[in-house]
Design a protein around this motif. Structure first.
Motif, short mmCIF file in Angstrom:
data_model
loop_
_atom_site.label_atom_id
_atom_site.label_comp_id
_atom_site.label_asym_id
_atom_site.label_seq_id
_atom_site.Cartn_x
_atom_site.Cartn_y
_atom_site.Cartn_z
N ASN A 1 70.06 -1.40 58.99
CA ASN A 1 69.06 -0.79 58.09
C ASN A 1 69.19 -1.36 56.69
N ASP A 2 69.23 -2.67 56.60
CA ASP A 2 69.41 -3.34 55.31
C ASP A 2 68.05 -3.53 54.66
N THR A 3 67.60 -2.53 53.92
CA THR A 3 66.25 -2.56 53.32
C THR A 3 66.30 -2.62 51.80
N ALA A 4 67.49 -2.86 51.25
CA ALA A 4 67.61 -2.89 49.79
C ALA A 4 66.78 -4.02 49.20
N ALA A 5 66.16 -3.76 48.05
CA ALA A 5 65.36 -4.76 47.34
C ALA A 5 65.40 -4.42 45.86
N PRO A 6 65.25 -5.41 45.00
CA PRO A 6 65.24 -5.13 43.55
C PRO A 6 64.06 -4.22 43.20
N LEU A 7 64.32 -3.24 42.34
CA LEU A 7 63.26 -2.35 41.89
C LEU A 7 62.34 -3.10 40.93
N PRO A 8 61.06 -3.17 41.22
CA PRO A 8 60.14 -3.89 40.33
C PRO A 8 60.03 -3.20 38.97
N HIS A 9 59.97 -3.98 37.92
CA HIS A 9 59.88 -3.41 36.57
C HIS A 9 58.45 -3.40 36.05
N ALA A 10 57.57 -4.18 36.63
CA ALA A 10 56.18 -4.22 36.15
C ALA A 10 55.45 -2.93 36.52
N SER A 11 54.72 -2.39 35.57
CA SER A 11 53.91 -1.21 35.84
C SER A 11 52.74 -1.59 36.73
N ILE A 12 52.11 -0.58 37.30
CA ILE A 12 50.96 -0.82 38.17
C ILE A 12 49.83 -1.51 37.40
N HIS A 13 49.56 -1.07 36.18
CA HIS A 13 48.46 -1.67 35.44
C HIS A 13 48.81 -3.07 34.95
N ALA A 14 50.09 -3.37 34.75
CA ALA A 14 50.47 -4.73 34.39
C ALA A 14 50.28 -5.67 35.58
N ARG A 15 50.56 -5.17 36.77
CA ARG A 15 50.34 -5.98 37.97
C ARG A 15 48.84 -6.16 38.23
N PHE A 16 48.05 -5.13 37.93
CA PHE A 16 46.60 -5.27 38.03
C PHE A 16 46.11 -6.32 37.04
#
Length: 234
Positions: A1-16
Motif C-alpha cells: 500500500n505504498d501510496t505516498a506522494a508529495p503534497l502539492p503546494h499550488a492552490s486550485i486557482h493557481a493550477r487553473f
C-alpha cells in the motif's frame, strides 16, 4: 500500500491559471446556450475576487454561494478562491431550517446569489449585516473591477471550501477542506481517470455534495469542458 506522494503546494486557482495560459481560447464552461472560454472565465472570476477583497472578504473567510447551476455558479466558486476565501454551497432546495443553521453556524458575512433565490435570505436569517451580491442582476458592479487577479497568497493549508454533513446523527457539522487536500485529490483523480482537451464533464451533482467537487475542478484543471446541467434537467 505504498501510496505516498508529495503534497502539492499550488492552490486550485493557481493550477487553473496554468491551464488558462495553455488554452485561453478553449471553451471552459457551457450552460444551455451560454459559454465562456478559459480566458473569459478567468477574467470574470478575477473581477469577482477583486470585488470581494474590496468588500472586506479576507483569506480563510467563508463565503456562502446560494444559487442554482449556471455559468455564474462557476464564476462564483472560482472568484471566491481567487479572493483567498473558501466557499460554502447553500443549495436553494435545502429545507429552510438547514439553510438557517448553516448561515448562523458558519458565521457568514457575505453571500453570492441570484436575485430569484436571494429573496429567500430575509426569511432564513435576521442578521442584517450579511452582504448579498446577486451576480445576475448586479454584475455591472463587479465588471467595474480590474480583470487581473488580486495579490493574494494561498498556501496548501488555507481553506478551500466547507461542506455540511447531513445531520442524521445530530446537528449538521461543517467539514473544512484545504487547498492541499483538494489539490492532492485532483492530482490523484487525473492519474486514475485522466481528462484531456477533447473531453466534456457533466456537472449534475448538487454542489452541496462532495462528489460535485470533482465534477467542477477536474475538467477545469485539464483543459476540458465543464457542462452545467440545467437545474433538475440532468
Amino acid at each position: 500500500n505504498d501510496t505516498a506522494a508529495p503534497l502539492p503546494h499550488a492552490s486550485i486557482h493557481a493550477r487553473f491559471q496554468q491551464q488558462v495560459l495553455q488554452s485561453p481560447d478553449a471553451v471552459a464552461v457551457v450552460y444551455e446556450g451560454e459559454q465562456l472560454s478559459y480566458a473569459e472565465l478567468d477574467q470574470r472570476a478575477n473581477q469577482l475576487a477583486q470585488y470581494l477583497r474590496a468588500h472586506e472578504v479576507a483569506s480563510d473567510d467563508i463565503v456562502g454561494i446560494l444559487m442554482e447551476r449556471s455559468v455564474e455558479m462557476v464564476v462564483a466558486l472560482l472568484g471566491v478562491l481567487k479572493a483567498g476565501a473558501a466557499y460554502l454551497p447553500l443549495d436553494p432546495a435545502y429545507p429552510a431550517e438547514r439553510l438557517s443553521f448553516m448561515l448562523a453556524d458558519a458565521g457568514l458575512r457575505f453571500v453570492i446569489s441570484h436575485q430569484a433565490v436571494a429573496a429567500m435570505l430575509p426569511a432564513l436569517t435576521s442578521d442584517s449585516s450579511i452582504k448579498v451580491l446577486s451576480l445576475d442582476t448586479e454584475w455591472a458592479r463587479v465588471a467595474a473591477q480590474p480583470t487581473t487577479a488580486p495579490d493574494v497568497r494561498t498556501a496548501a493549508d488555507n481553506l478551500a471550501y466547507v461542506l455540511y454533513t447531513s445531520g442524521s446523527t445530530g446537528q449538521p457539522k461543517g467539514v473544512m477542506i484545504s487547498h492541499g487536500g483538494l489539490s492532492n485529490h485532483m492530482l490523484w483523480m487525473q492519474e486514475q481517470f485522466p481528462l484531456g482537451a477533447t473531453d466534456a464533464v457533466l456537472q449534475k451533482t448538487p454542489f452541496s455534495f462532495d462528489a460535485s467537487v470533482w465534477e467542477f475542478w477536474a475538467p477545469l484543471l485539464a483543459g476540458a469542458r465543464l457542462v452545467m446541467a440545467q437545474p433538475g434537467g440532468h
